[in-house]
Design a protein around this motif. Structure first.
Motif, PDB file in Angstrom:
ATOM      1  N   ILE B   9       0.954  -1.287   0.056  1.00 26.18           N
ATOM      2  CA  ILE B   9       0.152  -0.026   0.104  1.00 26.18           C
ATOM      3  C   ILE B   9       0.839   1.317   0.153  1.00 26.18           C
ATOM      4  O   ILE B   9       0.682   2.169  -0.914  1.00 26.18           O
ATOM      5  CB  ILE B   9      -1.024   0.091   1.121  1.00 26.18           C
ATOM      6  CG1 ILE B   9      -2.062  -1.116   1.128  1.00 26.18           C
ATOM      7  CG2 ILE B   9      -1.684   1.233   1.402  1.00 26.18           C
ATOM      8  CD1 ILE B   9      -2.707  -1.272   2.464  1.00 26.18           C
ATOM      9  N   PHE B  10       1.765   1.273   1.070  1.00 25.23           N
ATOM     10  CA  PHE B  10       2.465   2.484   1.012  1.00 25.23           C
ATOM     11  C   PHE B  10       3.963   2.708   0.568  1.00 25.23           C
ATOM     12  O   PHE B  10       4.550   3.602   0.452  1.00 25.23           O
ATOM     13  CB  PHE B  10       2.822   2.787   2.612  1.00 25.23           C
ATOM     14  CG  PHE B  10       1.334   3.381   3.220  1.00 25.23           C
ATOM     15  CD1 PHE B  10       0.998   2.413   4.265  1.00 25.23           C
ATOM     16  CD2 PHE B  10       0.681   4.251   3.053  1.00 25.23           C
ATOM     17  CE1 PHE B  10      -0.417   2.583   4.954  1.00 25.23           C
ATOM     18  CE2 PHE B  10      -0.415   4.716   3.513  1.00 25.23           C
ATOM     19  CZ  PHE B  10      -1.107   3.626   4.601  1.00 25.23           C
ATOM     20  N   GLY B  11       4.422   1.581  -0.148  1.00 28.68           N
ATOM     21  CA  GLY B  11       5.665   1.378  -0.551  1.00 28.68           C
ATOM     22  C   GLY B  11       6.065   2.255  -1.776  1.00 28.68           C
ATOM     23  O   GLY B  11       6.825   3.129  -1.926  1.00 28.68           O
ATOM     24  N   PRO B  12       4.928   2.254  -2.950  1.00 27.42           N
ATOM     25  CA  PRO B  12       5.282   3.322  -3.985  1.00 27.42           C
ATOM     26  C   PRO B  12       5.181   4.771  -3.493  1.00 27.42           C
ATOM     27  O   PRO B  12       6.186   5.384  -3.921  1.00 27.42           O
ATOM     28  CB  PRO B  12       3.916   3.012  -4.680  1.00 27.42           C
ATOM     29  CG  PRO B  12       3.459   1.759  -4.432  1.00 27.42           C
ATOM     30  CD  PRO B  12       3.680   1.488  -3.031  1.00 27.42           C
ATOM     31  N   GLY B  13       4.307   5.323  -2.655  1.00 24.27           N
ATOM     32  CA  GLY B  13       4.487   6.489  -2.145  1.00 24.27           C
ATOM     33  C   GLY B  13       5.815   6.952  -1.399  1.00 24.27           C
ATOM     34  O   GLY B  13       6.526   7.925  -1.784  1.00 24.27           O
TER      35      GLY B  13
END
Lengths: 113, 135
Positions: B9-13
Motif C-alpha cells: 500500500i505505502f511502498g510506492p508513495g
C-alpha cells in the motif's frame, strides 16, 4: 486549517521581509495533482493496494511532490536566503497542510459509507 | 493486515519520497555551489534515474527462476543492462566525489557528496518501487 496554513506561509515571508518562502506554496499546488489525475479526485487510492500500475505511479508522484515541500525551505536556508525561523514556520505550515489533507481524507471516506 | 500488505500500500508513495529526496539533494548542491557545476556532474543522477526506470519496466512476477528452461533471457538481459547502468552511475558519482575533494579549483566537496546521495537515493527508490509495486 487550510487558511491557517496559508497564513503561516505569508507570516514566514512578512516577518523576515523576503518572499522566497512562497516557493513552498507552489509545491502545495503540485501535491494534489496525482490524486486528481489518476485517483478520480479521491484519496481512497492512497490506502488501497488495488488499481494497478497507474495508481502506484500516482502514489510515487505524490511522495515525490510531498518531499519537495520540505526540501525547498531547507535548500533556501542552506543557501542563506531565509532565516532559520522562517524555515521552521514553513515546516509548521506544511504540517498543518498535511493535517488538513488527512481530515479531508477522513471526511470523504465517511461520505463513502 | 500484515507487513507485505502495508508495504504494497505505502511502498510506492514512500519510494517517490525517497526519489524526490535524492534529486533535491542535487538541487541543493547546485544552488549552494559557489562556481558553475559542469554538466558532466549531472550525468550520474540522470543515468541513475534511467537505470531505476529500466528495471521498473520489468514486473517481478514475469521473471522465471527455473534453472532448467531457457526462460525469458531477454528479460534477464534487460535487467542486467539496467544493473550495469545503475552500477556505472554510482561508480561515476563516487569518482566525481573523490575528484571534487582533491581538486581545489573545481566544485566543493558537498557537490560530490550530494551526487553520491542522489544516486543512492534514486536507486533505492527504484528498488523499493519494484518490490512494492503490484499488478
Amino acid at each position: 486549517m487550510f487558511s491557517s496554513s496559508i497564513l503561516l506561509q505569508i507570516l514566514a515571508c512578512a516577518i523576515y521581509g523576503n518572499w522566497w518562502p512562497m516557493l513552498s506554496a507552489l509545491m502545495y499546488v503540485v501535491v494534489p495533482m496525482p490524486c486528481m489525475f489518476f485517483g478520480g479526485g479521491s484519496t481512497q487510492f492512497l490506502i488501497s493496494r488495488d488499481g494497478g500500475g497507474w495508481i502506484d505511479a500516482a502514489k510515487f508522484l505524490t511522495g515525490a511532490s510531498t518531499v519537495g515541500s520540505l526540501a525547498i525551505p531547507i535548500i533556501l536556508r542552506h543557501a542563506q536566503m531565509i532565516e532559520t525561523g522562517a524555515m521552521l514556520i514553513e515546516f509548521t505550515s506544511f504540517f498543518i497542510f498535511i493535517c488538513t489533507v488527512m481530515c479531508f481524507h477522513r471526511a470523504s471516506l465517511d461520505d463513502d459509507w | 493486515m500484515d507487513l507485505a500488505e502495508l508495504w504494497a500500500i505505502f511502498g510506492p508513495g514512500f519510494s517517490g519520497a525517497v526519489f524526490g529526496t535524492g534529486w533535491w539533494f542535487w538541487v541543493d548542491a547546485v544552488v549552494c555551489s559557489s562556481i558553475q557545476v559542469p554538466f558532466v556532474h549531472y550525468l550520474p543522477g540522470i543515468f541513475a534515474s534511467l537505470g531505476a526506470l529500466m528495471f521498473n519496466c520489468v514486473r517481478k512476477e514475469d521473471i522465471d527462476y527455473s534453472p532448467y528452461d531457457e526462460g525469458e533471457w531477454r528479460l534477464k538481459l534487460w535487467l542486467f543492462i539496467a544493473y550495469v547502468v545503475a552500477f556505472v552511475s554510482l561508480a561515476a558519482s563516487v569518482g566525481l566525489l573523490i575528484q571534487d575533494s582533491v581538486v581545489k579549483t573545481g566544485p566543493s566537496t558537498w557537490t560530490g557528496v550530494a551526487g553520491v546521495f542522489q544516486c543512492v537515493f534514486v536507486l533505492i527508490s527504484g528498488l523499493m518501487y519494484w518490490t512494492s509495486h503490484s499488478e
